[in-house]
Design a protein around this motif. Structure first.
Motif, short mmCIF file in Angstrom:
data_model
loop_
_atom_site.label_atom_id
_atom_site.label_comp_id
_atom_site.label_asym_id
_atom_site.label_seq_id
_atom_site.Cartn_x
_atom_site.Cartn_y
_atom_site.Cartn_z
N ILE A 1 45.03 30.29 48.29
CA ILE A 1 44.58 30.54 46.96
C ILE A 1 45.72 30.83 46.25
CG2 ILE A 1 44.01 33.07 46.82
CD1 ILE A 1 41.56 32.05 44.93
N TRP A 2 45.86 30.29 45.00
CA TRP A 2 47.18 30.54 44.19
C TRP A 2 46.31 30.73 42.73
CZ3 TRP A 2 52.23 30.98 45.60
CH2 TRP A 2 53.09 31.36 44.74
N SER A 3 46.16 32.23 42.29
CA SER A 3 45.13 32.63 41.42
C SER A 3 45.93 33.81 40.61
CB SER A 3 44.11 33.28 42.01
OG SER A 3 43.38 34.03 41.16
N CYS A 4 45.32 33.93 39.54
CA CYS A 4 45.83 35.26 38.46
C CYS A 4 45.54 36.27 39.21
CB CYS A 4 45.31 34.93 37.19
SG CYS A 4 43.25 35.11 37.03
N LEU A 5 44.65 36.45 40.12
CA LEU A 5 44.39 37.64 40.90
C LEU A 5 45.20 38.11 42.04
CD1 LEU A 5 40.41 37.88 40.73
CD2 LEU A 5 42.24 38.83 38.97
N GLY A 6 46.19 36.95 42.35
CA GLY A 6 47.09 37.16 43.51
C GLY A 6 47.26 35.71 44.35
N THR A 7 48.34 35.84 44.89
CA THR A 7 48.50 34.59 45.61
C THR A 7 48.47 34.58 47.17
OG1 THR A 7 51.14 35.07 46.02
CG2 THR A 7 50.12 33.77 44.01
N THR A 8 47.70 35.88 47.74
CA THR A 8 47.46 36.00 49.08
C THR A 8 45.91 36.28 49.14
OG1 THR A 8 48.03 38.27 49.55
CG2 THR A 8 49.84 36.59 49.64
N LEU A 9 45.36 36.23 50.25
CA LEU A 9 43.81 36.53 50.20
C LEU A 9 43.90 37.91 50.17
CD1 LEU A 9 42.78 34.24 53.27
CD2 LEU A 9 42.44 34.02 50.58
N ASP A 10 44.68 39.06 50.73
CA ASP A 10 44.62 40.21 50.66
C ASP A 10 44.63 40.71 49.13
OD1 ASP A 10 44.23 40.38 53.44
OD2 ASP A 10 46.07 41.04 54.00
N ALA A 11 45.64 40.14 48.49
CA ALA A 11 46.00 40.44 47.13
C ALA A 11 44.81 40.38 46.31
CB ALA A 11 47.29 39.85 46.72
N VAL A 12 44.27 39.11 46.41
CA VAL A 12 43.01 38.70 45.50
C VAL A 12 41.87 39.69 45.82
CG1 VAL A 12 41.39 37.08 45.16
CG2 VAL A 12 43.87 36.19 45.30
N ARG A 13 41.73 39.69 47.43
CA ARG A 13 40.44 40.81 47.38
C ARG A 13 40.68 42.07 46.79
NH1 ARG A 13 41.86 42.45 53.15
NH2 ARG A 13 43.02 43.92 52.07
N ASP A 14 41.98 42.51 46.92
CA ASP A 14 42.05 44.03 46.36
C ASP A 14 41.85 43.87 44.88
OD1 ASP A 14 42.76 44.91 48.92
OD2 ASP A 14 44.91 44.82 48.67
N SER A 15 42.39 43.00 44.06
CA SER A 15 42.09 42.83 42.80
C SER A 15 40.75 42.51 42.31
CB SER A 15 42.91 41.41 42.02
OG SER A 15 44.12 41.60 42.28
N LEU A 16 39.89 41.99 43.09
CA LEU A 16 38.38 41.73 43.14
C LEU A 16 37.69 43.18 42.98
CD1 LEU A 16 37.84 38.69 45.08
CD2 LEU A 16 37.55 38.74 42.51
N TYR A 17 38.13 43.86 44.26
CA TYR A 17 37.49 45.17 44.47
C TYR A 17 37.76 46.09 43.19
CZ TYR A 17 36.02 49.48 46.97
OH TYR A 17 35.17 50.47 47.17
N ALA A 18 39.16 46.07 42.68
CA ALA A 18 39.43 46.97 41.73
C ALA A 18 39.05 46.62 40.24
CB ALA A 18 41.08 47.16 41.73
N GLY A 19 38.42 45.37 40.12
CA GLY A 19 37.98 44.95 38.83
C GLY A 19 39.32 44.51 37.94
N ARG A 20 40.43 44.33 38.45
CA ARG A 20 41.46 43.97 37.92
C ARG A 20 41.40 42.69 36.96
NH1 ARG A 20 46.29 41.28 37.79
NH2 ARG A 20 46.06 40.40 39.92
N SER A 21 41.82 42.71 35.78
CA SER A 21 41.80 41.36 34.79
C SER A 21 43.02 40.54 35.23
CB SER A 21 41.44 41.62 33.67
OG SER A 21 41.53 40.40 32.64
#
Length: 407
Positions: free
Chosen positions: A12-32
Motif C-alpha cells: 500500500i501507498w497511503s496517507c496513513l503510511g507506505t508500509t503495512l506496519d505503519a498503516v496498521r499503527d495509524s489505524l489503531y491510533a485513529g490518526r487522520s
C-alpha cells in the motif's frame, strides 16, 4: 470444480503510511491523514482539504525511459505492487516462468491528459504532447505500465467503475481464479491525488468545508457531516488459487470468500437503498454466509449526507437485528476513490490480523439512519475472522467483498 481463492500478499501507498506496519499503527491510533492545502485554496478551490500523500521516488527502481510513461497513480501503484509481490514471495524468476495476471482499478488520468493538451494548445503542434503522453493519459495506464515493468504475462485489464473500481478488480480476479482461468492475479486500485483530478468534484460542492479542523472534516455517518475529503494513493493484493499458493509455499493470509455486485439502475449520482442492499445480499448468498458470520463491516460511507444514509439503511435492511460492528476508514483517509475498494480490504485485513477494529473517528452524533447500525466511534480490541467490505460508485455501480481469515 470451483477453487478456493486466497490472498498471499499486500502492499500500500497511503496517507496513513507506505508500509503495512505503519498503516496498521495509524489505524489503531485513529490518526487522520487529512490536511489543508494552501495550493488548492490559492487555485480557487471551495474546499482546500485533501489527504497528504507522499510522492514516491522511483529512480532506484525504474529507468528514466520507462518512468516517462507513468503518471502519478501508476507511480503509487508501482510502489504498492512492488511491496505486495515481495510480501507474497513472488520474485522475478518465478514471474518469468509462470502466467501471472493483473486487474487494477483506475478511472481517471486528469493531470497527465491536461498537461499534454496544454502543450498542444500552447505550441499548436501535436508533437509537443511528448512521446509518453498517450501512455500516461489512458485509463489503462496502471495495468499497461505494471504489466511491462513486472513482466506479467497473464490477463492485463483495467477495472474502470468509479469508486467501486478497486473492489471490482479483486472480485474479477477472484472470479477468474475460482473458475480455473488464472492461477495468480495482481489486483488493486490507484487514485491520482493532484488537485486537477477532483476540481469538478469541488465544483459541485461534494467536499467538506471544515477547513479549520482538517482531521475532523471526514466524518462518515455523523449527523453533522458536510461532505467528503479527497484522498489517493494505491493498494495491491495478490490473489492465488489455494493449490497454487500451497505448491509454491506462499504465505496464505486470507480467503476471498465471496463477491456481490449490482447496479442501482437509477440516478447517475444519487444512490438508492435497493442497489447497495442487493449487492450485500448477493455477496452473502454467493458465499453461503449468514449475517451472524460477519465480524466487521468496512462501510463505503464517504461522509456525504445521502450516501451514508442510504448505505446505513441498506446494512440495517440486510443485517436486521444482527448488530455487526461498522466503521468507515474514510474517516481517517478521506475518500480514496478508485483505490478505496482495494485499500479498504488491506485496512480490514490489518485489523483482522492484529485483533482490533479501527474507530470511525469524528462520529459524535448519529442521525436517524446511522442510529440503526452499530457504528464504533473509537478503536476497539476485537477478534473477528470474517469481514465484509462495501464499495459504491457514481452511475450506481456496487461491489461487496467478504474475506475470511486463514491462520
Amino acid at each position: 470444480m470451483e477453487r478456493k481463492v486466497v490472498i498471499t500478499g499486500m502492499g500500500i501507498w497511503s496517507c496513513l503510511g507506505t508500509t503495512l506496519d505503519a498503516v496498521r499503527d495509524s489505524l489503531y491510533a485513529g490518526r487522520s491523514g487529512i490536511v489543508f492545502s494552501r495550493e488548492r485554496k490559492d487555485a480557487g478551490f471551495r474546499s482546500a482539504l485533501c489527504a497528504d500523500i507522499p510522492h514516491p521516488d522511483l529512480k532506484p527502481f525504474v529507468p528514466r525511459n520507462q518512468r516517462q510513461f507513468m503518471p502519478e497513480e501508476a507511480q503509487y501503484a508501482y510502489m504498492a505492487t512492488r511491496a505486495a509481490l515481495e510480501n507474497a514471495r513472488l520474485d522475478a524468476d518465478y514471474i518469468a516462468s509462470h502466467e501471472i495476471g493483473i486487474i487494477y482499478g483506475n478511472d481517471s488520468v486528469a493531470e497527465a491528459t491536461m498537461h499534454a493538451l496544454d502543450k498542444f494548445r500552447e505550441f499548436k503542434d501535436t508533437a509537443a504532447c511528448g512521446s509518453g503522453a498517450i501512455f500516461q493519459s489512458m485509463n489503462s495506464t496502471v495495468t499497461m505500465n505494471l504489466a511491462c515493468l513486472f513482466k506479467l504475462r497473464g490477463i492485463n485489464l483495467t477495472a474502470s467503475a468509479a469508486c467501486a473500481s478497486g473492489s471490482h478488480s479483486i472480485g474479477l480476479g477472484a472470479l477468474l481464479i475460482r473458475n480455473g482461468l488464472q492461477e495468480c492475479v495482481v489486483c488493486g486500485g490507484a487514485q491520482e491525488a493532484n488537485m486537477y483530478s477532483v476540481a469538478a468534484f469541488d465544483g459541485i460542492q461534494s467536499f467538506s468545508v471544515r477547513e479549520d479542523e482538517p482531521a475532523r472534516a471526514s466524518r462518515p455517518f455523523d449527523r453533522d457531516r458536510d461532505g467528503l475529503v479527497p484522498g489517493g494513493g494505491a493498494a495491491t493484493v495478490i490473489l492465488e488459487s489455494y493449490e497454487h499458493a500451497v505448491k509454491r509455499g506462499a504465505p496464505i493470509l486470507a480467503e476471498v470468500v465471496s463477491w456481490g455486485f449490482s447496479s442501482n439502475g437509477d440516478h447517475i449520482s444519487t444512490p438508492n437503498v435497493a442497489g447497495p442492499a442487493r449487492s450485500l445480499e448477493l455477496c452473502l448468498r454467493h458465499g453461503g454466509i449468514s449475517p451472524q458470520d460477519i465480524g466487521y463491516i468496512n462501510a463505503h460511507a464517504t461522509s456525504t449526507r445521502i450516501g451514508d444514509s442510504r448505505e446505513a439503511e441498506a446494512i440495517a435492511q440486510v443485517f436486521g437485528d444482527v448488530k455487526v460492528p461498522v466503521t468507515s476508514t474514510k474517516s481517517q483517509t478521506g475518500h480514496e476513490m478508485w483505490m478505496a475498494g482495494a485499500s479498504e480490504i488491506i485496512y480490514s485485513m490489518l485489523m483482522m490480523k492484529s485483533g482490533f477494529i479501527a474507530g470511525n473517528i469524528n462520529f459524535e452524533n448519529p442521525d436517524e439512519d446511522s442510529a440503526k447500525i452499530n457504528v464504533l466511534p473509537e478503536t476497539k480490541e476485537a477478534h473477528f475472522d470474517m469481514f465484509l467490505s462495501n464499495s459504491f460508485g457514481f452511475g450506481g455501480t456496487n461491489s461487496t467483498l467478504i474475506v475470511k481469515n486463514m491462520l
